[in-house]
Design an enzyme around this catalytic site. Sequence first.
Site, PDB file in Angstrom:
ATOM      1  N   ASN A  61      11.249   6.575  -2.206  1.00 48.66           N
ATOM      2  CA  ASN A  61      10.035   6.220  -2.948  1.00 48.66           C
ATOM      3  C   ASN A  61       9.390   7.520  -3.411  1.00 48.66           C
ATOM      4  O   ASN A  61       8.810   8.245  -2.612  1.00 48.66           O
ATOM      5  CB  ASN A  61       9.101   5.434  -2.014  1.00 48.66           C
ATOM      6  CG  ASN A  61       7.771   5.107  -2.659  1.00 48.66           C
ATOM      7  OD1 ASN A  61       7.581   5.333  -3.857  1.00 48.66           O
ATOM      8  ND2 ASN A  61       6.842   4.595  -1.870  1.00 48.66           N
ATOM      9  N   TRP A  62       9.509   7.794  -4.689  1.00 50.62           N
ATOM     10  CA  TRP A  62       8.990   9.068  -5.214  1.00 50.62           C
ATOM     11  C   TRP A  62       7.474   9.052  -5.344  1.00 50.62           C
ATOM     12  O   TRP A  62       6.869  10.082  -5.635  1.00 50.62           O
ATOM     13  CB  TRP A  62       9.612   9.363  -6.577  1.00 50.62           C
ATOM     14  CG  TRP A  62      11.078   9.679  -6.551  1.00 50.62           C
ATOM     15  CD1 TRP A  62      11.918   9.667  -5.449  1.00 50.62           C
ATOM     16  CD2 TRP A  62      11.892  10.077  -7.660  1.00 50.62           C
ATOM     17  NE1 TRP A  62      13.188  10.018  -5.819  1.00 50.62           N
ATOM     18  CE2 TRP A  62      13.216  10.280  -7.179  1.00 50.62           C
ATOM     19  CE3 TRP A  62      11.654  10.272  -9.011  1.00 50.62           C
ATOM     20  CZ2 TRP A  62      14.265  10.674  -8.007  1.00 50.62           C
ATOM     21  CZ3 TRP A  62      12.704  10.670  -9.835  1.00 50.62           C
ATOM     22  CH2 TRP A  62      13.990  10.875  -9.332  1.00 50.62           C
ATOM     23  N   LYS A  63       6.848   7.908  -5.215  1.00 48.27           N
ATOM     24  CA  LYS A  63       5.389   7.791  -5.366  1.00 48.27           C
ATOM     25  C   LYS A  63       4.956   8.425  -6.702  1.00 48.27           C
ATOM     26  O   LYS A  63       5.710   8.365  -7.664  1.00 48.27           O
ATOM     27  CB  LYS A  63       4.680   8.397  -4.148  1.00 48.27           C
ATOM     28  CG  LYS A  63       5.239   7.809  -2.825  1.00 48.27           C
ATOM     29  CD  LYS A  63       4.454   8.167  -1.613  1.00 48.27           C
ATOM     30  CE  LYS A  63       5.100   7.521  -0.386  1.00 48.27           C
ATOM     31  NZ  LYS A  63       4.361   7.755   0.844  1.00 48.27           N
ATOM     32  N   HIS A 100       3.312  -1.821  -0.638  1.00 48.90           N
ATOM     33  CA  HIS A 100       3.230  -0.516   0.019  1.00 48.90           C
ATOM     34  C   HIS A 100       1.806  -0.293   0.540  1.00 48.90           C
ATOM     35  O   HIS A 100       0.837  -0.670  -0.114  1.00 48.90           O
ATOM     36  CB  HIS A 100       3.634   0.596  -0.955  1.00 48.90           C
ATOM     37  CG  HIS A 100       3.884   1.884  -0.236  1.00 48.90           C
ATOM     38  ND1 HIS A 100       2.857   2.688   0.174  1.00 48.90           N
ATOM     39  CD2 HIS A 100       5.025   2.464   0.194  1.00 48.90           C
ATOM     40  CE1 HIS A 100       3.363   3.739   0.823  1.00 48.90           C
ATOM     41  NE2 HIS A 100       4.678   3.618   0.845  1.00 48.90           N
ATOM     42  N   GLU A 117      -0.051   2.187   0.525  1.00 48.44           N
ATOM     43  CA  GLU A 117      -0.946   2.905  -0.395  1.00 48.44           C
ATOM     44  C   GLU A 117      -1.512   1.953  -1.447  1.00 48.44           C
ATOM     45  O   GLU A 117      -2.657   2.086  -1.862  1.00 48.44           O
ATOM     46  CB  GLU A 117      -0.183   4.083  -1.037  1.00 48.44           C
ATOM     47  CG  GLU A 117       0.055   5.184  -0.009  1.00 48.44           C
ATOM     48  CD  GLU A 117       1.331   5.978  -0.210  1.00 48.44           C
ATOM     49  OE1 GLU A 117       1.926   5.919  -1.294  1.00 48.44           O
ATOM     50  OE2 GLU A 117       1.735   6.657   0.758  1.00 48.44           O
ATOM     51  N   GLU A 123       6.571   0.010   7.690  1.00 46.12           N
ATOM     52  CA  GLU A 123       6.051   1.366   7.535  1.00 46.12           C
ATOM     53  C   GLU A 123       4.696   1.466   8.247  1.00 46.12           C
ATOM     54  O   GLU A 123       3.657   1.125   7.660  1.00 46.12           O
ATOM     55  CB  GLU A 123       5.863   1.707   6.051  1.00 46.12           C
ATOM     56  CG  GLU A 123       7.151   1.692   5.251  1.00 46.12           C
ATOM     57  CD  GLU A 123       7.042   2.558   3.993  1.00 46.12           C
ATOM     58  OE1 GLU A 123       7.867   3.465   3.852  1.00 46.12           O
ATOM     59  OE2 GLU A 123       6.128   2.346   3.190  1.00 46.12           O
ATOM     60  N   GLY A 160       3.623  10.136   5.682  1.00 45.87           N
ATOM     61  CA  GLY A 160       3.177  11.422   5.154  1.00 45.87           C
ATOM     62  C   GLY A 160       2.444  12.281   6.172  1.00 45.87           C
ATOM     63  O   GLY A 160       1.839  13.286   5.819  1.00 45.87           O
ATOM     64  N   SER A 170       7.757   9.309   7.599  1.00 45.54           N
ATOM     65  CA  SER A 170       8.197  10.635   8.055  1.00 45.54           C
ATOM     66  C   SER A 170       9.661  10.680   8.497  1.00 45.54           C
ATOM     67  O   SER A 170       9.993  11.398   9.442  1.00 45.54           O
ATOM     68  CB  SER A 170       7.268  11.157   9.154  1.00 45.54           C
ATOM     69  OG  SER A 170       5.951  11.286   8.659  1.00 45.54           O
ATOM     70  N   GLY A 182       9.749   8.834   1.779  1.00 42.45           N
ATOM     71  CA  GLY A 182       8.779   9.387   0.847  1.00 42.45           C
ATOM     72  C   GLY A 182       9.071  10.862   0.587  1.00 42.45           C
ATOM     73  O   GLY A 182       9.952  11.218  -0.196  1.00 42.45           O
ATOM     74  N   GLY A 183       8.365  11.734   1.269  1.00 45.38           N
ATOM     75  CA  GLY A 183       8.449  13.177   1.028  1.00 45.38           C
ATOM     76  C   GLY A 183       9.873  13.719   0.973  1.00 45.38           C
ATOM     77  O   GLY A 183      10.221  14.500   0.080  1.00 45.38           O
TER      78      GLY A 183
HETATM   79  O1  LIG Z   1       5.576   5.759   2.413  1.00 45.32           O
HETATM   80  C1  LIG Z   1       6.729   6.102   2.633  1.00 45.32           C
HETATM   81  C2  LIG Z   1       7.842   5.537   1.854  1.00 45.32           C
HETATM   82  O2  LIG Z   1       7.434   4.440   1.107  1.00 45.32           O
HETATM   83  C3  LIG Z   1       7.041   7.119   3.652  1.00 45.32           C
HETATM   84  O3  LIG Z   1       6.539   8.335   3.231  1.00 45.32           O
HETATM   85  P1  LIG Z   1       6.917   9.673   4.046  1.00 45.32           P
HETATM   86  O4  LIG Z   1       8.429   9.643   4.232  1.00 45.32           O
HETATM   87  O5  LIG Z   1       6.470  10.795   3.159  1.00 45.32           O
HETATM   88  O6  LIG Z   1       6.206   9.603   5.355  1.00 45.32           O
END
Ligand SMILES: O=C(CO)COP(=O)(O)O
Length: 249
Positions: A9-11, A94, A96, A166, A172, A212, A233-234
């Site tokens: 997920n590149w956000k 998600h 967020e 999640e 993050g 993470s 994510g990251g």
């Molecule tokens: O929200 C995430 C994937 O959708 C997870 O993010 P991180 O891997 O950066 O913690």
Amino acid sequence: MRKHIVAGNWKMNNDLAQTETLISELKKQIKTSDAEVMIAPSFTNLWHTFEATRNDDIEVVAQNMHFAENGAYTGEVSASMLKSVGIQTVILGHSERRAYYNETDESLAKKVDAALAHDMRIIFCFGEELADRKAGNEESVVESQIKNALFHLEALTFKNIVLAYEPVWAIGTGETASPEQAQDMHAFIRKTLESKYGNVVADDMTILYGGSVKPANAKEIFGKPDVDGGLIGGAALKAEDFYAIVNAF
Ligand SMILES: O=C(CO)COP(=O)(O)O
């Protein structure tokens, strides 16, 4: 059938030039893997990414969509718009989106229905906040997120759904749920599905863990029997790290 999936997920990261660079770096890393690989760029880069990875073992997915077919919803994108640029899968729910854009179980149920009506696959996200876990309420929070958004569906439709647990406190933050915490919750999620839909739906459900995940911890997390992959994510923003996670299976 239960699958292994690793989805990046590149956000809200990567403009067009950065997207092109990351795609060419990802291509260098591809090798046959036991896991299905997905990446979710921003809306502006979906079409380009879809075209650029057409012949690779990478599925391009969207990070969100609206539930309406079309109309006066400034800034939104519909299922048929996504499908028109080749997108078959969408991430919904998600944390967020829930936290910053007021997505609720109710609006998510409508998005789920719209995606299924277009025969799209859904990666449905949910997870408790830190306060819920501290209070020992993580299971009841997760149970109600799943029930409220998905339990109106018929059993057959679950073949188009992937679940992604999640925990918000692990996103993050560098703080991962321990492999045991992930396994316990994934087993609970399967039990929750089984209580309504029986053991075939529950056993066949692909359940991803997100929060993470890194090359250093992926193997241990993916080694748990009820963890079928990850939503990253990251670490998905660096081709080498992403494929180290893909190859952790
Ligand atoms: O929200 C995430 C994937 O959708 C997870 O993010 P991180 O891997 O950066 O913690």
